[in-house]
Design an enzyme around this catalytic site. Structure first.
Site, short mmCIF file in Angstrom:
data_model
loop_
_atom_site.label_atom_id
_atom_site.label_comp_id
_atom_site.label_asym_id
_atom_site.label_seq_id
_atom_site.Cartn_x
_atom_site.Cartn_y
_atom_site.Cartn_z
N ASP A 88 96.05 89.89 -15.58
CA ASP A 88 95.31 88.64 -15.51
C ASP A 88 94.00 88.91 -14.77
O ASP A 88 93.97 89.03 -13.55
CB ASP A 88 96.16 87.58 -14.79
CG ASP A 88 95.44 86.24 -14.65
OD1 ASP A 88 94.20 86.20 -14.84
OD2 ASP A 88 96.11 85.24 -14.33
N LYS A 145 87.00 82.47 -16.11
CA LYS A 145 86.01 82.18 -15.05
C LYS A 145 84.59 82.76 -15.27
O LYS A 145 83.73 82.09 -15.80
CB LYS A 145 86.58 82.61 -13.70
CG LYS A 145 87.80 81.77 -13.29
CD LYS A 145 88.12 81.89 -11.82
CE LYS A 145 89.04 80.79 -11.34
NZ LYS A 145 90.48 81.07 -11.43
N PHE A 180 98.66 83.71 -9.04
CA PHE A 180 98.22 82.45 -9.64
C PHE A 180 97.80 82.72 -11.08
O PHE A 180 96.96 83.57 -11.34
CB PHE A 180 97.06 81.82 -8.87
CG PHE A 180 96.66 80.49 -9.43
CD1 PHE A 180 97.41 79.35 -9.14
CD2 PHE A 180 95.58 80.36 -10.30
CE1 PHE A 180 97.08 78.11 -9.68
CE2 PHE A 180 95.24 79.14 -10.85
CZ PHE A 180 95.99 78.00 -10.54
C1 LIG Z 1 91.67 80.48 -11.96
C2 LIG Z 1 92.71 81.40 -12.44
C3 LIG Z 1 93.52 81.06 -13.55
C4 LIG Z 1 93.45 79.72 -14.23
O1 LIG Z 1 92.24 79.52 -14.87
P1 LIG Z 1 91.84 78.04 -15.36
O2 LIG Z 1 90.55 78.25 -16.10
O3 LIG Z 1 91.70 77.20 -14.13
O4 LIG Z 1 92.92 77.56 -16.25
C5 LIG Z 1 94.42 82.00 -13.99
N1 LIG Z 1 94.54 83.21 -13.39
C6 LIG Z 1 93.79 83.55 -12.33
C7 LIG Z 1 93.94 84.91 -11.74
C8 LIG Z 1 92.86 82.66 -11.81
O5 LIG Z 1 92.13 83.00 -10.75
#
Ligand SMILES: *Cc1c(COP(=O)(O)O)cnc(C)c1O
Length: 380
Positions: free
Chosen positions: A207, A236, A122
């Site tokens: 990521d 986050k 994701f």
């Molecule tokens: C939550 C998440 C995103 C997206 O972040 P947003 O602030 O919602 O755009 C991208 N990568 C990972 C691994 C995530 O957990």
């Protein structure tokens, strides 16, 4: 009828207040918050240091844009980059934006267009980040996708080798897939990624939007692996609830993001930076990180002791913990909520525990007790 788009399956709880690991609804009912607003509230709710940082900054300066120099962004960048192989930072407002920056930078630097990503990953909901994401449900109805991404099975060395050719600019992964089911990269797969990146001059993008900023017991989750990322993305936990994202990159990429190459109006805004600086100083403290590791071991031990191993598998690292169940977990999440414990799903049958990094052992005891009550009660 609601005035809001119906794009979230919202739970019918109205939370109005929080302190530490607890949040409270309108009626004053307390809930143990083992979601942290999806791995965001890293120092717990209403942490005094964060509240102060925001208050103080709010009386000085809210916003200036990136037309002007920012020693505050410099300082935050240095705190984030220290002891990493990276030396440059770009600030934005969310995880998806951080990944967009990474995708753009990788394409511009390499002048190639293919980025390898993994099934169940994701990376966010914007157009590039959505296309990067390895979950069909996220893309449903929005096609055709950008043709930049080559999405292959996670932890499959043969599939990875087969996917490499001269068009590949980067390999982009989560060291632990958070949304996708708390799946950790295997040491063999991480080694193969590192080897291929080095041999073929491919960029490694990690990521760390969910795993970064102490969530796994180290500053960044890649530290548990042999990976030497060229780019890390963050969001986050970095703002503890104040929206901020960041992309960190290696020195060799610096020239590809020269003046005018990329930008954002709000990114690295003084309020966000003041809050993030305070969080990073707290979380990157060696003693604090050791306490996260200690609490992680405690939580895992308690879960393994309470939940039969033939029915439940414990996944994850630090305070990003998954409990893999045999069946769908939707009903367990609802039952836990009724009992005063907030948890979140990952993949179809994994319960994800994401307490604030400041959670206490007593709160872990409470949560595990509530959880085992609702998980071991035979449903009628
Ligand atoms: C939550 C998440 C995103 C997206 O972040 P947003 O602030 O919602 O755009 C991208 N990568 C990972 C691994 C995530 O957990």
């Amino acid at each position: 009828m609601s005035a809001l788009f119906n794009n979230y399956a919202r739970r019918s709880v109205h939370l109005v207040k929080g302190k530490g690991t607890y949040v409270y609804d309108e009626q004053g009912k307390p809930y143990l918050d083992f979601t942290s607003g999806i791995a965001v509230v890293s120092l717990g709710h209403a942490h005094p240091a964060i509240v102060n940082a925001l208050k103080e900054q709010s009386e000085k300066l809210w916003h200036i844009s990136n037309l002007f120099e920012s020693p505050e962004q410099e300082q935050l960048a240095q705190s984030l980059l220290k002891n990493t192989p990276l030396s440059r930072a770009f600030f934005c407002n969310s995880g998806a934006e951080a990944n967009e920056a990474a995708i753009k930078l990788a394409r511009k630097h390499t002048a190639k267009h293919v980025i390898i990503t993994f099934e169940q990953s994701f990376h966010g909901r914007t157009f590039g980040a959505m296309a990067a994401t390895g979950q069909e449900k996220v893309k449903l109805g929005f096609g055709p996708m950008l043709d930049t991404f080559r999405t292959i099975p996670f932890n499959d060395v043969n599939a990875l080798e087969a996917a490499i050719d001269e068009d590949v600019a980067a390999i982009m992964l989560e060291v632990i897939q958070g949304e996708g089911g708390v799946n950790t990269v295997t040491p063999a797969f991480a080694s193969k990624i590192q080897e291929l990146c080095q041999a073929k001059d491919i960029l490694c993008i990690v990521d760390e939007v969910q795993t970064g900023i102490g969530r796994t017991g180290t500053k960044y989750a890649y530290e548990h692996t042999v990976l030497q990322p060229d780019i890390i993305t963050l969001a986050k936990g970095l703002g503890g609830g104040f929206p901020i994202g960041a992309m960190l990159g290696s020195e060799k990429l610096a020239e590809s993001f020269g003046p005018g190459a990329h930008g954002t109006t709000f990114g690295g805004n003084p309020l966000a930076v003041a809050v993030a600086q305070t969080i990073v100083e707290h979380v990157f403290d060696e003693t604090f990180l050791l306490s996260v590791q200690q609490k992680s071991r405690y939580l895992i031990e308690r879960l393994k002791f309470s939940l039969p191993a033939n029915l439940f598998e414990i996944l994850g690292e630090g305070l990003l913990i998954g409990i893999k169940c045999k069946d769908d977990v939707t009903s367990i999440i609802k039952l836990a909520e009724d009992q005063g414990l907030l948890i979140v799903q990952a993949g179809p049958n994994v319960i994800r525990l994401l307490p604030p990094l400041t959670v206490t052992e007593k709160e872990i005891d409470e949560a595990v007790e509530l959880l085992t009550t609702v998980m071991l009660v035979p449903s009628e």
